[in-house]
Design a protein around this motif. Structure first.
Motif, short mmCIF file in Angstrom:
data_model
loop_
_atom_site.label_atom_id
_atom_site.label_comp_id
_atom_site.label_asym_id
_atom_site.label_seq_id
_atom_site.Cartn_x
_atom_site.Cartn_y
_atom_site.Cartn_z
N ALA A 42 48.06 -28.90 -59.15
CA ALA A 42 46.95 -29.73 -58.67
C ALA A 42 45.93 -28.85 -57.97
CB ALA A 42 47.47 -30.79 -57.71
N TYR A 61 60.71 -28.13 -53.60
CA TYR A 61 60.00 -28.00 -52.33
C TYR A 61 59.50 -26.57 -52.11
CZ TYR A 61 61.55 -32.60 -50.58
OH TYR A 61 61.75 -33.94 -50.38
N MET A 121 46.24 -36.24 -60.34
CA MET A 121 47.43 -36.62 -59.56
C MET A 121 47.21 -38.02 -58.99
SD MET A 121 49.15 -34.11 -56.85
CE MET A 121 50.53 -34.80 -55.96
N ARG B 175 53.89 -38.74 -57.59
CA ARG B 175 53.69 -37.76 -58.67
C ARG B 175 53.82 -36.36 -58.11
NH1 ARG B 175 53.55 -40.06 -63.86
NH2 ARG B 175 52.94 -42.21 -63.52
N PHE B 176 54.42 -35.48 -58.91
CA PHE B 176 54.46 -34.06 -58.55
C PHE B 176 53.07 -33.47 -58.78
CE2 PHE B 176 55.87 -29.56 -59.24
CZ PHE B 176 56.40 -29.37 -57.98
N LEU B 177 52.92 -32.22 -58.40
CA LEU B 177 51.61 -31.55 -58.47
C LEU B 177 51.08 -31.43 -59.89
CD1 LEU B 177 52.68 -28.85 -55.93
CD2 LEU B 177 50.93 -30.58 -55.51
N PHE B 184 62.96 -37.41 -56.65
CA PHE B 184 63.92 -36.85 -55.69
C PHE B 184 63.23 -36.49 -54.38
CE2 PHE B 184 66.11 -36.09 -59.73
CZ PHE B 184 67.33 -36.69 -59.43
N GLY B 185 64.01 -36.54 -53.31
CA GLY B 185 63.48 -36.31 -51.98
C GLY B 185 63.08 -37.62 -51.33
N ARG B 186 62.99 -37.62 -50.00
CA ARG B 186 62.74 -38.87 -49.25
C ARG B 186 61.38 -39.47 -49.57
NH1 ARG B 186 66.82 -37.12 -45.78
NH2 ARG B 186 68.40 -38.77 -45.74
N LYS B 187 60.49 -38.67 -50.17
CA LYS B 187 59.18 -39.17 -50.56
C LYS B 187 59.02 -39.18 -52.08
CE LYS B 187 57.19 -39.47 -46.31
NZ LYS B 187 56.23 -40.45 -45.77
N PHE B 189 59.07 -36.92 -54.37
CA PHE B 189 58.06 -35.96 -54.80
C PHE B 189 58.49 -35.14 -56.01
CE2 PHE B 189 56.09 -31.65 -54.13
CZ PHE B 189 54.79 -32.02 -54.38
N VAL B 190 59.77 -34.87 -56.12
CA VAL B 190 60.25 -33.89 -57.11
C VAL B 190 60.72 -34.61 -58.38
CG1 VAL B 190 61.86 -31.99 -57.52
CG2 VAL B 190 60.91 -32.34 -55.24
N PHE B 317 53.24 -36.66 -48.58
CA PHE B 317 53.88 -35.73 -49.54
C PHE B 317 53.45 -36.16 -50.94
CE2 PHE B 317 57.90 -32.96 -49.07
CZ PHE B 317 57.41 -32.05 -50.01
N GLY B 318 52.67 -35.31 -51.61
CA GLY B 318 52.14 -35.73 -52.91
C GLY B 318 51.22 -36.91 -52.71
N LEU B 319 51.50 -38.01 -53.39
CA LEU B 319 50.69 -39.22 -53.22
C LEU B 319 51.21 -40.09 -52.08
CD1 LEU B 319 50.30 -40.28 -56.97
CD2 LEU B 319 48.68 -38.98 -55.58
#
Lengths: 125, 384
Positions: A42, A61, A121, B175-177, B184-187, B189-190, B317-319
């Protein structure tokens, strides 16, 4: 003695012949080195005046920012939403756009070879 | 007598085969080769790294099993780590900056002696650009291979970002980048388990690998010379794949047999609306591993983002905005010692009562239940 002379002659000619088969090597500074890396991520920031781009990417991460110089000659195309790859300007790229870029390393940093905008994104890209 | 013993052994063996997986055990139905990879992967998962073997220079744990350890490898941990990002809604750039240029989003809490000597720090400093710092507990990772095997379409069918059905719940995907769906992850993101695992080696232990070949920075500044003596990559592609196999093939703990009270609690769980986000069952799609293929997984999650209100808010985190969190999967909940993303709730009841935003309606209905019904719902949760 005759055999030695022939071998000596062959050993002198062979490197010349091999060199003649290679394509001429342009001066290193002018050669666009083959893409040594590519990135998909992004856009974090665009500076159209300085012709630079920052792309956030990574694995899980483990994230990183790739800073790219974008010479005016670099093709930038739009494939967002299934577009056919219409040319766009650097200034049309926005933070949050998802791009795919091929780039190589130079003494001054990373230089983009090609840039494609492939999406954005968004929850519904 | 001998015949009787043989019969008894056969019955016991058959019962053992049918016994549901316990925490730390692999999925049922693995091939011999898959089981061997699971066993070898556990060795890597449990291996403690030293600075000579690549640990750090920044790290949160010395091994995967340092944080995912209770009651067995892959379980929960007492450790709390720190993530930080910057949220600037309405600005010219992306609303969320994961601070990747400044060492983020994971800011490690430990350093090797060489880095301490070079910089005089005890942990990675969080830069002033951060707008929030989040605490994150170590969840169990049982059954995550099944979550990875759920097709995007299965998750997206629960998305209702504009709450068109008017139930007050409006899950939306992260969404990821690169634009792929996160889970995966608490937000959320992955996008994939493999990427989560590969990235964790660097972000959590400071171990480089062919997948993540370069050490990170210290808050955006390069590592001082001589502070990372182990040659890169510090972990081979083979070890990375084995670790992934171990995590991928860990079975979710089978739910306990429900008492009549717990059974009633499962019905109340649905009636008060918990199941609106904590979707009881997801279905996996096609998969090269037969044990993961077309399986029903009791995830109790839709893997989508939901607004949980300002009290729980921390980082973007991400969106995902600070208020938004992925619905936490409840499978294996009975193994948890702390609840919610940062462990602030000490009991499941507290966790329910801390739900707000999209969870407020279900929380209020829970609070209005007679004590016996609330106890039944909690009894159900303790079977998961």
């Amino acid at each position: 003695m005759h055999r030695v002379t022939l071998l000596s002659l062959a050993s002198l000619i062979a490197p010349l012949a091999l060199a003649a088969q290679r394509p001429p090597t342009p001066p290193p500074a002018a050669q666009p080195t083959a893409p040594h890396d590519s990135v998909r991520g992004a856009i974090r920031a665009v500076d159209a005046r300085a012709r630079t781009l920052e792309v956030t990417t990574g694995v899980g991460y483990a994230l990183r920012v790739v800073r790219l110089q974008v010479p005016a000659s670099v093709p930038i195309t739009d494939r967002k939403g299934g577009s056919q790859g219409a040319p766009i300007k650097l200034a049309e790229l926005k933070p949050g756009d998802v791009i795919r870029a091929a780039f190589g390393g130079r003494a001054t940093g990373f230089v983009a070879y090609t840039i494609e905008r492939v999406g954005r994104m968004e929850s519904t890209p | 007598m001998t015949r009787g013993w043989i019969a008894l052994v056969a019955i016991c063996s058959a019962a053992a085969c049918r016994r549901p997986p316990q925490p730390g055990e692999p999925l049922r139905g693995l091939s011999a080769a898959e089981r061997a990879r699971f066993d070898s992967g556990k060795v890597v998962f449990d291996s403690a790294f030293t600075p000579e073997k690549g640990l750090g220079p920044l790290f949160n744990g010395r091994a995967c099993a340092s944080c995912h350890e209770d009651p067995v490898s892959g379980g929960v941990g007492e450790e709390v780590e720190h993530h930080a990002t910057a949220f600037h809604p309405g600005g010219p750039g992306r609303a969320c900056d994961e601070l990747a240029a400044l060492g983020g989003p994971v800011f490690q809490d430990s350093v090797t002696p060489l880095l301490r000597a070079a910089l005089g720090i005890e942990k990675e400093p969080v830069p002033p650009q951060a707008t929030a710092i989040a605490e994150r507990t170590s969840p169990d990772i049982f059954g995550r291979g099944l979550l990875d095997a759920v097709p995007d379409s299965e998750i997206l069918k629960y998305a209702d970002p504009d709450d068109r059905n008017g139930d007050g719940i409006s899950g939306r995907p992260n969404r990821f980048l690169d634009g792929r769906l996160g889970r995966f992850g608490r937000k959320a993101f992955v996008p994939t388990l493999r990427e989560f695992n590969d990235g964790a080696f660097l972000a959590e232990i400071g171990i480089t690998s062919p997948s993540v070949p370069d050490e990170g920075t210290v808050a955006g500044k390069p590592l001082p010379a001589g502070t990372d003596p182990a040659p890169d990559p510090e972990l081979s592609a083979h070890s990375l794949e084995l670790t992934d196999a171990f995590v991928r093939l860990l079975a979710p703990p089978a739910p306990l047999k429900q008492s009549s009270e717990a059974h009633r609690g499962s019905e109340i769980f649905a009636q008060v609306g918990c199941a609106g986000c904590h979707v009881p069952k997801l279905r996996t799609g096609d998969n090269p591993i037969p044990a993961l293929r077309h399986q029903e997984v009791a995830a109790y999650s839709d893997l989508l983002l939901h607004d949980m209100g300002p009290e729980l808010a921390d980082i973007c985190f991400g969106l995902a905005t600070p208020n938004e969190f992925r619905t936490e999967p409840l499978m294996g909940l009975r193994l948890a010692k702390h609840f919610l993303h940062d462990g602030r709730a000490k009991t499941p009841e507290q966790a329910i009562q801390m739900h707000a935003g999209e969870g407020a309606r279900a929380r209020d209905l829970f609070d209005s239940l007679p004590p016996a019904d609330r106890a039944a719902l909690v009894a159900f949760l303790k079977t998961l």
